[in-house]
Design an enzyme around this catalytic site. Structure first.
Site, PDB file in Angstrom:
ATOM      1  N   THR A 186       0.832  -1.201   0.000  1.00 32.60           N
ATOM      2  CA  THR A 186       0.000   0.000   0.000  1.00 32.60           C
ATOM      3  C   THR A 186       0.867   1.252   0.000  1.00 32.60           C
ATOM      4  O   THR A 186       1.891   1.308   0.670  1.00 32.60           O
ATOM      5  CB  THR A 186      -0.898  -0.024   1.252  1.00 32.60           C
ATOM      6  OG1 THR A 186      -1.717  -1.181   1.157  1.00 32.60           O
ATOM      7  CG2 THR A 186      -1.758   1.210   1.342  1.00 32.60           C
ATOM      8  N   THR A 237      -2.904   2.149   6.445  1.00 34.13           N
ATOM      9  CA  THR A 237      -2.463   0.851   5.929  1.00 34.13           C
ATOM     10  C   THR A 237      -2.689  -0.208   6.998  1.00 34.13           C
ATOM     11  O   THR A 237      -2.575   0.088   8.192  1.00 34.13           O
ATOM     12  CB  THR A 237      -0.983   0.885   5.501  1.00 34.13           C
ATOM     13  OG1 THR A 237      -0.626  -0.410   5.002  1.00 34.13           O
ATOM     14  CG2 THR A 237      -0.054   1.233   6.655  1.00 34.13           C
ATOM     15  N   GLY A 238      -3.039  -1.410   6.586  1.00 34.32           N
ATOM     16  CA  GLY A 238      -3.269  -2.476   7.567  1.00 34.32           C
ATOM     17  C   GLY A 238      -4.452  -3.325   7.172  1.00 34.32           C
ATOM     18  O   GLY A 238      -4.834  -3.353   6.001  1.00 34.32           O
TER      19      GLY A 238
HETATM   20  N1  ASP Z   1      -5.438  -1.671   3.876  1.00 33.80           N
HETATM   21  C1  ASP Z   1      -5.205  -2.472   2.706  1.00 33.80           C
HETATM   22  C2  ASP Z   1      -6.377  -3.379   2.504  1.00 33.80           C
HETATM   23  O1  ASP Z   1      -6.896  -3.933   3.458  1.00 33.80           O
HETATM   24  C3  ASP Z   1      -3.992  -3.298   2.747  1.00 33.80           C
HETATM   25  C4  ASP Z   1      -2.731  -2.619   3.140  1.00 33.80           C
HETATM   26  O2  ASP Z   1      -2.775  -1.537   3.683  1.00 33.80           O
HETATM   27  O3  ASP Z   1      -1.666  -3.201   2.925  1.00 33.80           O
HETATM   28  O4  ASP Z   1      -6.751  -3.620   1.382  1.00 33.80           O
END
Ligand code: ASP
Length: 317
Positions: A186, A237-238
């Site tokens: 991300t 992100t997460g």
């Molecule tokens: N938040 C993003 C998702 O759940 C993934 C990420 O941040 O790596 O799609």
């Protein structure tokens, strides 16, 4: 250009030229249409142990495992697509769809497949288990052997899905997962310009090995991305599901707007008190230019810069 005739006997050679060219140009839609029919079989179970799409996929895998060539594997995959239209005559529907693209013996293998299989079940409803015999004279001995192999070796087994893990495909899948991890992290950005406008943007490949069609928090304004000139801009992100559930980005903004918290306080509250350890983090900038980089995961790749000369890049605490 569309032609305009309304009766065949009024059509001209020129108009048929247009139709010919257009039809030829659009011939490539055949593959998409066939795939569409195939996909539609996932709705059809009709009392069997699996839906018809799964059955077709299993049959094609069994054919591949039996060392069949590409035409036979494709035909195995499509052998029941006729059921998308009509069950009683489904072998002929599939056979005719395949006919221009496969050799004659493969076409016939599909055409007669039901009668060949009849050996295993026609008797249950008073049919002739030797129905295949009525094709004895129509088929050459090679065609007979292929039709027999298909019906008896490739089409009868029902096994657990793990049986269909093939080392080559498993390897490709693992590669794809690795690639996804490498290429699709991300990326988020937040900014405040000299006019006091706040902006946030986030892009992602989602979570590794996510279910197709999954929607994460990134495009959900208020969850993974949010900006409001009265408060702050946030990019997250997460684990997207958690960020959606807690409307994380908007929550941080609301704590500032209604609760009078600073960006740092609001982000700390949401990331450390509402989310669970390991869920992820946010980057944010407030209307006063303050920056917050808050996460409860092990690390978060991040950077920050401002007009006073701050310029930093970090991964861990
Ligand atoms: N938040 C993003 C998702 O759940 C993934 C990420 O941040 O790596 O799609």
């Amino acid at each position: 250009m569309a032609t305009t005739f309304t009766r065949m006997d009024e059509s001209t050679a020129e108009q048929w030229g247009v139709i010919g060219t257009e039809s030829f140009k659009n011939q490539s839609r055949v593959a998409d249409r066939v795939l569409g029919m195939l996909e539609s079989l996932s709705d059809i179970v009709d009392g069997f142990a699996t839906d018809q799409l799964t059955h077709c996929l299993q049959t094609a895998t069994l054919a591949e495992r039996a060392g069949a060539d590409e035409e036979v594997v494709v035909a195995a995959l499509c052998h029941d697509i006729g059921k998308a239209v009509s069950v009683p005559n489904h072998p002929r529907i599939a056979a005719e769809i395949l006919r221009p693209y496969v050799r004659d013996e493969v076409y016939k293998m599909i055409l007669v497949h039901q009668d060949f299989q009849g050996r295993h079940y026609y008797a249950h409803f008073g049919g002739d288990p030797d129905a295949r015999e009525k094709h004895r004279d129509e088929l050459t001995s090679d065609e007979w052997t292929l039709a027999e192999k298909f019906a008896d070796e490739m089409k009868v087994e029902r096994v657990p899905n793990s049986y269909f893990d093939t080392p080559k495909r498993r390897e490709q899948w693992q590669e794809a997962i690795k690639k996804e991890q490498k290429d699709k992290d991300t990326v988020g950005a937040v900014a405040l310009d000299v006019h006091g406008n706040l902006a946030a943007a986030t892009s992602t490949g989602g979570l590794t090995n996510k279910r197709f069609g999954r929607l994460g928090d990134v495009p959900v304004i208020g969850a993974g991305t949010y900006a409001n000139n009265k408060t702050c801009a946030i990019s997250a992100t997460g684990y997207g599901e958690e960020f959606i559930k807690h409307t994380v980005a908007h929550d941080i903004s609301s704590l500032m707007e209604y609760g009078g918290l600073t960006l740092q306080q609001a982000a700390d509250r949401v990331i450390h008190q509402k989310l669970k350890p390991g869920d992820g983090g946010v980057i944010g900038v407030a209307r006063d230019g303050s920056i917050a980089l808050v996460f409860n995961s092990e690390g978060m790749y991040r950077g920050a810069a401002d007009s006073s000369g701050r310029f930093e890049v970090k991964i861990w605490e």
